[in-house]
Scaffold this motif. Sequence first.
Motif, PDB file in Angstrom:
ATOM      1  N   TYR A   7       0.792  -1.225   0.000  1.00 24.75           N
ATOM      2  CA  TYR A   7       0.000   0.000   0.000  1.00 24.75           C
ATOM      3  C   TYR A   7       0.826   1.277   0.000  1.00 24.75           C
ATOM      4  O   TYR A   7       1.997   1.290   0.368  1.00 24.75           O
ATOM      5  N   TYR A   8       0.139   2.337  -0.398  1.00 26.77           N
ATOM      6  CA  TYR A   8       0.628   3.709  -0.309  1.00 26.77           C
ATOM      7  C   TYR A   8      -0.560   4.548   0.125  1.00 26.77           C
ATOM      8  O   TYR A   8      -1.605   4.547  -0.535  1.00 26.77           O
ATOM      9  N   SER A   9      -0.415   5.242   1.251  1.00 21.28           N
ATOM     10  CA  SER A   9      -1.507   6.062   1.771  1.00 21.28           C
ATOM     11  C   SER A   9      -0.921   7.363   2.296  1.00 21.28           C
ATOM     12  O   SER A   9      -0.294   7.386   3.352  1.00 21.28           O
ATOM     13  N   ARG A  10      -1.110   8.428   1.550  1.00 20.68           N
ATOM     14  CA  ARG A  10      -0.545   9.725   1.881  1.00 20.68           C
ATOM     15  C   ARG A  10      -1.657  10.717   2.192  1.00 20.68           C
ATOM     16  O   ARG A  10      -2.825  10.393   2.090  1.00 20.68           O
ATOM     17  N   HIS A  11      -1.327  11.906   2.508  1.00 17.58           N
ATOM     18  CA  HIS A  11      -2.250  13.013   2.762  1.00 17.58           C
ATOM     19  C   HIS A  11      -3.123  12.774   3.993  1.00 17.58           C
ATOM     20  O   HIS A  11      -2.757  13.160   5.075  1.00 17.58           O
ATOM     21  N   HIS A  12      -4.277  12.102   3.846  1.00 17.21           N
ATOM     22  CA  HIS A  12      -5.220  11.961   4.952  1.00 17.21           C
ATOM     23  C   HIS A  12      -5.272  10.544   5.522  1.00 17.21           C
ATOM     24  O   HIS A  12      -6.034  10.285   6.445  1.00 17.21           O
ATOM     25  N   GLY A  13      -4.509   9.615   4.976  1.00 16.60           N
ATOM     26  CA  GLY A  13      -4.517   8.241   5.466  1.00 16.60           C
ATOM     27  C   GLY A  13      -5.794   7.490   5.137  1.00 16.60           C
ATOM     28  O   GLY A  13      -6.146   6.521   5.815  1.00 16.60           O
ATOM     29  N   ASN A  14      -6.500   7.912   4.098  1.00 19.84           N
ATOM     30  CA  ASN A  14      -7.776   7.293   3.744  1.00 19.84           C
ATOM     31  C   ASN A  14      -7.643   5.797   3.483  1.00 19.84           C
ATOM     32  O   ASN A  14      -8.398   4.986   4.026  1.00 19.84           O
ATOM     33  N   THR A  15      -6.707   5.432   2.639  1.00 19.00           N
ATOM     34  CA  THR A  15      -6.529   4.023   2.274  1.00 19.00           C
ATOM     35  C   THR A  15      -6.053   3.211   3.471  1.00 19.00           C
ATOM     36  O   THR A  15      -6.485   2.078   3.669  1.00 19.00           O
ATOM     37  N   ASP A  32       4.350  -1.272   3.349  1.00 18.01           N
ATOM     38  CA  ASP A  32       4.308   0.147   3.021  1.00 18.01           C
ATOM     39  C   ASP A  32       5.411   0.440   2.005  1.00 18.01           C
ATOM     40  O   ASP A  32       6.596   0.320   2.323  1.00 18.01           O
ATOM     41  N   VAL A  33       5.021   0.823   0.789  1.00 14.43           N
ATOM     42  CA  VAL A  33       6.011   1.028  -0.269  1.00 14.43           C
ATOM     43  C   VAL A  33       6.895   2.254  -0.036  1.00 14.43           C
ATOM     44  O   VAL A  33       7.911   2.406  -0.717  1.00 14.43           O
ATOM     45  N   THR A  34       6.546   3.101   0.925  1.00 15.17           N
ATOM     46  CA  THR A  34       7.434   4.220   1.242  1.00 15.17           C
ATOM     47  C   THR A  34       8.588   3.755   2.130  1.00 15.17           C
ATOM     48  O   THR A  34       9.576   4.460   2.267  1.00 15.17           O
ATOM     49  N   GLU A  38      11.343  -3.325  -2.035  1.00 17.28           N
ATOM     50  CA  GLU A  38      11.458  -4.726  -2.435  1.00 17.28           C
ATOM     51  C   GLU A  38      10.914  -5.604  -1.318  1.00 17.28           C
ATOM     52  O   GLU A  38      11.080  -5.304  -0.136  1.00 17.28           O
ATOM     53  N   TYR A  39      10.279  -6.708  -1.719  1.00 19.52           N
ATOM     54  CA  TYR A  39       9.742  -7.660  -0.747  1.00 19.52           C
ATOM     55  C   TYR A  39       9.473  -8.957  -1.493  1.00 19.52           C
ATOM     56  O   TYR A  39       8.934  -8.942  -2.597  1.00 19.52           O
ATOM     57  N   ASP A  40       9.836 -10.070  -0.881  1.00 17.34           N
ATOM     58  CA  ASP A  40       9.593 -11.380  -1.490  1.00 17.34           C
ATOM     59  C   ASP A  40       8.148 -11.788  -1.218  1.00 17.34           C
ATOM     60  O   ASP A  40       7.786 -12.131  -0.099  1.00 17.34           O
ATOM     61  N   LEU A  41       7.339 -11.744  -2.246  1.00 14.42           N
ATOM     62  CA  LEU A  41       5.917 -12.069  -2.130  1.00 14.42           C
ATOM     63  C   LEU A  41       5.602 -13.519  -2.498  1.00 14.42           C
ATOM     64  O   LEU A  41       4.434 -13.913  -2.522  1.00 14.42           O
ATOM     65  N   SER A  42       6.606 -14.311  -2.766  1.00 18.59           N
ATOM     66  CA  SER A  42       6.377 -15.672  -3.279  1.00 18.59           C
ATOM     67  C   SER A  42       5.614 -16.576  -2.315  1.00 18.59           C
ATOM     68  O   SER A  42       4.916 -17.485  -2.758  1.00 18.59           O
ATOM     69  N   GLU A  60       2.470   5.860  -8.145  1.00 20.65           N
ATOM     70  CA  GLU A  60       3.583   5.330  -8.947  1.00 20.65           C
ATOM     71  C   GLU A  60       4.401   4.322  -8.143  1.00 20.65           C
ATOM     72  O   GLU A  60       4.902   3.344  -8.687  1.00 20.65           O
ATOM     73  N   LYS A  61       4.536   4.548  -6.838  1.00 17.87           N
ATOM     74  CA  LYS A  61       5.316   3.636  -5.997  1.00 17.87           C
ATOM     75  C   LYS A  61       4.680   2.242  -5.952  1.00 17.87           C
ATOM     76  O   LYS A  61       5.375   1.238  -5.958  1.00 17.87           O
ATOM     77  N   VAL A  62       3.359   2.180  -5.899  1.00 19.35           N
ATOM     78  CA  VAL A  62       2.675   0.876  -5.897  1.00 19.35           C
ATOM     79  C   VAL A  62       2.805   0.218  -7.269  1.00 19.35           C
ATOM     80  O   VAL A  62       3.060  -0.984  -7.362  1.00 19.35           O
ATOM     81  N   LEU A  63       2.664   1.003  -8.325  1.00 17.48           N
ATOM     82  CA  LEU A  63       2.817   0.455  -9.676  1.00 17.48           C
ATOM     83  C   LEU A  63       4.215  -0.128  -9.875  1.00 17.48           C
ATOM     84  O   LEU A  63       4.370  -1.253 -10.367  1.00 17.48           O
ATOM     85  N   GLU A  64       5.235   0.600  -9.474  1.00 24.17           N
ATOM     86  CA  GLU A  64       6.613   0.119  -9.598  1.00 24.17           C
ATOM     87  C   GLU A  64       6.844  -1.124  -8.743  1.00 24.17           C
ATOM     88  O   GLU A  64       7.502  -2.071  -9.176  1.00 24.17           O
ATOM     89  N   PHE A  65       6.287  -1.122  -7.539  1.00 21.80           N
ATOM     90  CA  PHE A  65       6.433  -2.275  -6.656  1.00 21.80           C
ATOM     91  C   PHE A  65       5.840  -3.518  -7.315  1.00 21.80           C
ATOM     92  O   PHE A  65       6.460  -4.580  -7.328  1.00 21.80           O
ATOM     93  N   ALA A  66       4.654  -3.384  -7.864  1.00 21.43           N
ATOM     94  CA  ALA A  66       3.997  -4.519  -8.526  1.00 21.43           C
ATOM     95  C   ALA A  66       4.827  -5.019  -9.700  1.00 21.43           C
ATOM     96  O   ALA A  66       5.028  -6.228  -9.867  1.00 21.43           O
TER      97      ALA A  66
END
Length: 147
Positions: A7-15, A32-34, A38-42, A60-66
């Motif tokens: 996840y990425y949740s900025r500004h108001h923490g909605n997500t 938290d992608v911030t 990198e993380y092993d999701l296997s 963009e951080k979540v897209l790149e992480f995926a």
Amino acid sequence: MKTAIVYYSRHHGNTKKLIDAITETGDVTLIDVTKQSEYDLSSFDFIGFASGIYYQKYSEKVLEFAEHNLPDSKKVFFIYTYGVKRDSYTTAIQAAVEKKNAKVMGAYGCKGCDTFGAFKFVGGIAKGRPNKDDIAGAVEFFKEMTK
């Protein structure tokens, strides 16, 4: 089912409000992608991608992480918050996970307080969102997906 939510949740923490409620339902690992690029999701059976909507798409951080960390052929889902409803918010993240032959199991989106750009001059839109009903909806969505 072993589950991770990236996840990425900025500004108001909605997500973050949505995914925090989901973690109360069982064993869910939050990434938290911030803090981790990198993380092993296997070892996970089910992987969620959660973000507020920025410039009409996921962070963009979540897209790149995926793109860099999602193993092939995983089951995935999407959770997002937005100021104004549109149907195209998951287009970019869906394209990223489909490159990995992932099976998209579903998506849950709801309003979240938005003070971006001109909205800040009027105190924002979707004030008070996500509310308890939105949060309950996210939890119910997750429970249905992981049955």
